[in-house]
Design an enzyme around this catalytic site. Structure first.
Site, PDB file in Angstrom:
ATOM      1  N   PHE B 120      16.609  -8.291 -14.581  1.00 34.65           N
ATOM      2  CA  PHE B 120      17.919  -9.345 -14.628  1.00 34.65           C
ATOM      3  C   PHE B 120      17.960 -10.215 -13.619  1.00 34.65           C
ATOM      4  CE2 PHE B 120      22.313  -8.936 -16.392  1.00 34.65           C
ATOM      5  CZ  PHE B 120      21.845  -8.925 -17.862  1.00 34.65           C
ATOM      6  N   GLN B 234      33.108 -16.758 -10.787  1.00 34.18           N
ATOM      7  CA  GLN B 234      31.667 -16.973 -11.653  1.00 34.18           C
ATOM      8  C   GLN B 234      31.779 -17.432 -12.795  1.00 34.18           C
ATOM      9  OE1 GLN B 234      29.125 -13.253 -12.639  1.00 34.18           O
ATOM     10  NE2 GLN B 234      28.060 -14.231 -11.409  1.00 34.18           N
ATOM     11  N   HIS B 236      29.363 -17.678 -15.859  1.00 33.49           N
ATOM     12  CA  HIS B 236      28.170 -17.012 -16.374  1.00 33.49           C
ATOM     13  C   HIS B 236      27.282 -18.471 -16.943  1.00 33.49           C
ATOM     14  CE1 HIS B 236      25.477 -14.956 -18.971  1.00 33.49           C
ATOM     15  NE2 HIS B 236      25.934 -13.835 -18.398  1.00 33.49           N
ATOM     16  N   LEU B 250      30.415 -14.746 -24.747  1.00 35.70           N
ATOM     17  CA  LEU B 250      29.227 -14.473 -23.748  1.00 35.70           C
ATOM     18  C   LEU B 250      28.080 -14.294 -24.559  1.00 35.70           C
ATOM     19  CD1 LEU B 250      28.385 -13.962 -20.710  1.00 35.70           C
ATOM     20  CD2 LEU B 250      28.780 -11.355 -21.525  1.00 35.70           C
ATOM     21  N   GLU B 253      22.952 -12.075 -20.404  1.00 36.84           N
ATOM     22  CA  GLU B 253      21.870 -12.440 -19.373  1.00 36.84           C
ATOM     23  C   GLU B 253      20.573 -11.679 -19.792  1.00 36.84           C
ATOM     24  OE1 GLU B 253      22.925 -12.666 -15.380  1.00 36.84           O
ATOM     25  OE2 GLU B 253      20.892 -12.299 -14.627  1.00 36.84           O
ATOM     26  N   ARG B 284      23.157 -16.542 -11.161  1.00 39.30           N
ATOM     27  CA  ARG B 284      24.014 -17.217 -11.854  1.00 39.30           C
ATOM     28  C   ARG B 284      24.532 -18.389 -11.526  1.00 39.30           C
ATOM     29  NH1 ARG B 284      27.072 -11.604 -14.481  1.00 39.30           N
ATOM     30  NH2 ARG B 284      25.422 -11.124 -15.871  1.00 39.30           N
ATOM     31  N   HIS B 349      33.427 -16.385 -16.178  1.00 39.01           N
ATOM     32  CA  HIS B 349      33.083 -14.795 -16.460  1.00 39.01           C
ATOM     33  C   HIS B 349      33.414 -13.630 -15.610  1.00 39.01           C
ATOM     34  CE1 HIS B 349      30.329 -11.815 -18.423  1.00 39.01           C
ATOM     35  NE2 HIS B 349      29.726 -11.590 -17.344  1.00 39.01           N
ATOM     36  N   ARG B 384      28.195 -12.827  -7.790  1.00 41.68           N
ATOM     37  CA  ARG B 384      27.823 -11.406  -8.419  1.00 41.68           C
ATOM     38  C   ARG B 384      26.266 -11.547  -9.068  1.00 41.68           C
ATOM     39  NH1 ARG B 384      28.238  -8.533 -13.065  1.00 41.68           N
ATOM     40  NH2 ARG B 384      29.555  -9.727 -13.996  1.00 41.68           N
TER      41      ARG B 384
END
Lengths: 254, 584
Positions: B120, B234, B236, B250, B253, B284, B349, B384
């Site tokens: 990730f 954040q 995304h 969404l 990821e 991100r 996000h 994050r």
């Protein structure tokens, strides 16, 4: 890419408005935009025409299972039902199997009571005491992955004729909880036997395999084939195997 | 209507991952626990988490360690994280994941039969325990089943808390209402755990569910607690963009984790120019800004985004590893992701900011009040990392639940609930119903979303932020006279509910703008065109928001706790080893 459609189209959406004392379908003319789903249309009405229109929704991405309703009489998630599929007119009603609270919102608390009756995941004493991380094979996991996709939209409960037409909530836990039980019974590390519960209060025998539940499942879980039928077979194995039945009789057990 | 009274030891507000894990911990410690949630149980925003839970189990990469996970989290957060939280999180995540498995959760496996881990963004090693692309649902369902079978736990579904009640400076209860019939409920409690999630709904394009209106942040703020890092929101990088009805939903990821590549309209794999080393698996903030820049430079996709392509993987692989993405695009966008690229653009996000807490216990600055999960702040710093949220919920949900139980155990008889506070809270609760034809909450909410979207976007600047703040303050004034849109019924009246949610949203928005104006640098999710560089001075500072004596919102820069030498070493080594260009 999506095909573009004229943006000023309008649909006629009839929504049930009312509560336990009664109600009626109310017509709303909703301007549609590309890719709009029925939930968008309902929320548009809420924001522009009927601010107190009661509806449950959360994620609007078909992941939480909150916005269940009957669109043209068919149980669907509103967030996963493109308006374009319904032509110029359609109706939206609450799920019929559960008591209505208001408009599209129903009292689904019965389902939560049923869930409590199913004993939770219980590993064997040996596995529970094993200090090492558990090992399981992907193919064993794959078998129950399908059941664990369930988002608890309760559309299968809504459509199940045992619950819907015969109102036998006293005799059958319903498809959702057949899945839940199957996911525990087939869990590679679960050691509990829920077959007596299934034969008794769970009422797996009440299902006569019309597969309506499978048809409405937004997660495409093969509820009947992969959960209910195997549970029926397991119950039959335990209770209706002739050799075992003789054995039970000899031991004086029921 | 006289309010219903109910007494409990630990009141947990919110039933996502953190709330449920906290409730289980508190009940296991022998306390009576009441969980209240705005939705039905099991519908919380946690279900939408897709990719996985980050934990250094080292099942796939033997070299992984808590140190590496800690360093990644701190680097991703651009060093303004609460380092102690990052340390505890890195050390305890594996234990919490294995525990969840013992409660019946099912994860994908390695060939050896252990929990599989996927790569990730900005995680040095493959680290995310997952099951397909619906890990959040697995987490929620496993916790839900554990929760309902834990003795001593009561769950009140579809109940919204509007105010915390205080006595002698400590939290002793809450006023709430039931959504179904509008009846009021006064909870008296020996400790309260906030687990209400973020406030993504203040933006128009968001991956967040309707519940994410920042209620916990508002409750804590009104009770006098300190908020932290509120400027850090954040984006995304990959939300759906087309058709308009699905904008913001969404796109996990996990698509990039499984090998998906990003291209602009010219077919160029543009991440090459933004983070040559980590490419699509950069953090991100970097990927979101990259897509933003491509669009701004006229190289965007037809609907203002980028193309995300996974078609080089086999259809079978895609359907097995990313089943809900396959379904989502096929159904909602008529795109078959095994054959065509997806069109994606940044979507709001996650809230890195929130209630300031003590690392070990989740204690806020108000005695008796605890917070865990997205509503709490500190672990993620300025950005994050994907996968860190699910393990955050488990680690700090448990810690806060334990601590709240311990605190509750030390209290004697319940404090008397102050009638005047209940009356004031009730007045606030009922106000929109007394003037149904006041301004529509839907209209105000929509205007607020426009303000945040326009004035606090991916790249910010002072004049626009100031304009945004002015607009939020003007909305706040109008909200004081807001109605329900017309109806006066207390039975499941969403106009009334929306009016109440809007107060929370406005406080979150005000905190965001005030903090964003103050942080005069670019760091993580907070990028300023007028201060485009990291400023080392700001690495030492966190912005704290608190309600002032006259009810005004104050923002103070506070020096953060210095990182101990041995942990600094861990971070330094990690910078040298993997991403030297980042160390500026």
């Amino acid at each position: 890419m999506a095909v573009s459609t004229p943006s000023r189209n309008v649909v006629l959406m009839s929504v049930f408005r009312g509560d336990a004392d009664g109600g009626e379908l109310v017509n709303y003319r909703v301007p549609i935009r590309e890719g709009m789903v029925v939930l968008d249309a309902v929320l548009w009405v809420q924001a522009n025409m009927a601010p107190d229109l009661a509806v449950r929704w959360n994620c609007k991405a078909a992941k939480c299972g909150s916005c269940s309703a009957e669109i043209n009489g068919f149980p669907r998630l509103m967030c996963k039902s493109p308006v374009a599929e319904y032509g110029e007119e359609f109706t939206v009603r609450p799920m019929r199997t559960f008591p209505i609270i208001r408009d599209l919102v129903t009292d689904v608390s019965w389902n939560y009571e049923v869930n409590k009756k199913i004993p939770p995941f219980t590993p064997s004493a040996e596995d529970a005491a094993d200090p090492e991380p558990w090992r399981m094979q992907q193919e064993d996991v794959d078998r129950i992955t399908e059941f664990r996709k369930c988002i608890e939209c309760f559309l299968c409960q809504d459509v199940c004729h045992v619950l819907r037409n015969h109102d036998r909530k006293d005799a059958f836990f319903g498809p959702r909880f057949m899945i839940r039980t199957a996911s525990l019974e087939m869990h590679p590390k679960d050691a509990l036997d829920r077959r007596p519960l299934m034969k008794g209060e769970g009422g797996v025998g009440m299902c006569n395999i019309t597969k309506c539940c499978t048809e409405v499942c937004p997660e495409h879980i093969h509820i009947t084939d992969n959960a209910i039928i195997p549970l029926k077979e397991r119950v039959a194995d335990l209770y209706f195997d002739p050799l075992r039945a003789i054995g039970r009789r000899l031991r004086g057990k029921k | 209507m006289t309010p219903e009274n109910t007494d409990t030891d630990v009141l947990v507000i919110g039933a996502g991952g953190a709330g449920m894990r906290g409730a289980i911990a508190a009940a296991q410690a022998g306390r009576r626990v009441t969980v209240v949630c705005k939705s039905l149980l099991g519908k919380a925003h946690t279900v939408m988490a897709e990719g996985g839970a980050a934990a250094a189990l080292a099942n796939v990469a033997g070299l992984d360690s808590w140190e590496a996970h800690f360093a990644d989290t701190m680097k991703g957060g651009k060093l303004i994280n609460n380092w102690r939280m990052a340390e505890l999180h890195a050390k305890e995540s594996p234990e919490r994941i294995l525990e969840l498995e013992r409660w019946g959760a099912v994860f994908d496996r390695t060939e050896d039969g252990l929990i599989h881990q996927r790569p990730f963004g900005a995680h040095t090693y493959p680290r995310l325990a997952h099951i397909g692309d619906r890990t959040g649902l697995e987490l929620i369902r496993s916790l839900q089943d554990a929760l309902v079978h834990t003795p001593g736990v009561e769950v009140h579904m579809e109940v919204t808390v509007v105010r915390l009640l205080l006595a002698a400076g400590r939290v002793v209860g809450a006023l709430a209402y039931a959504r179904a019939d509008g009846r009021q409920i006064v909870y008296s409690a020996r400790a309260v755990l906030l687990a209400t999630g973020g406030a993504g709904r203040i933006y128009r394009v968001t991956s967040n569910s309707w519940e994410c209106t920042g209620d916990g942040t508002m409750l804590a703020y009104e009770a006098g607690a300190r908020l932290r890092d509120c400027e850090m929101v954040q984006f995304h990088p990959t939300g759906m963009v087309w058709p308009p009805g699905v904008r913001g939903i969404l796109v996990t990821e996990g698509v990039r984790g499984e090998g998906g590549v990003l291209r602009n309209k010219d077919g160029e794999r543009f991440m090459e120019r933004y983070d040559h080393e980590r490419m699509e698996l950069s953090s991100r903030d970097v990927v979101a800004r990259a897509i933003n820049s491509e669009v701004a430079a006229g190289r965007g996709s037809p609907h203002g985004g980028a193309f995300l392509d996974i078609t080089h993987r086999s259809p079978d692989f895609i359907k097995r590893k990313l089943p809900s993405m396959y379904e989502q695009f096929l159904k909602l966008a008529k795109v078959d992701i095994t054959k065509e690229p997806m069109e994606v653009a940044p979507t709001i996000h996650y809230y890195m900011g929130g209630v300031d807490v003590e690392a070990e216990t989740g204690a806020t600055t108000v005695p008796g009040l605890y917070a865990a999960g997205e509503v709490a702040s500190g672990l993620h710093g300025a950005n994050r990392l994907g996968g860190n949220s699910l393990s955050d919920l488990l680690v700090f949900g448990k810690r806060a639940g334990d601590a709240a139980a311990e605190f509750a155990g030390r209290q004697g008889k319940p404090r008397r609930i102050d009638k005047a506070q209940v009356e004031a809270a009730t007045e606030f609760l009922m106000a929109p119903l007394t003037r149904p034809h006041g301004e529509s909450p839907y209209k105000l909410q929509s205007e607020l979303q426009e303000v945040c979207t326009q004035h606090a976007p991916i790249i910010r600047d002072e004049p626009s932020l100031r304009e945004g703040l002015e607009k939020v303050l003007a909305l706040k004034e109008r909200a004081a006279e807001m109605g329900t849109g017309g109806a006066t019924t207390r039975a499941f009246n969403p106009g009334w509910h929306s009016a109440l949610d809007l107060h929370s949203m406005l406080i979150n928005a005000e905190a965001l703008f005030r903090s964003a104006i103050e942080r005069k640098e670019s760091r993580g999710a907070h990028a300023r065109s007028d201060f485009p560089k990291l400023d080392p001075k700001w690495a030492q500072l966190n912005l704290m928001v608190q309600k002032g004596k006259n009810g005004e919102m104050t923002v103070t820069a506070t020096e953060n706790q210095p990182i101990p030498y041995e942990l600094t070493e861990v971070i330094t080594q990690s910078f040298q080893k993997y991403t030297p260009e980042e160390h500026e």
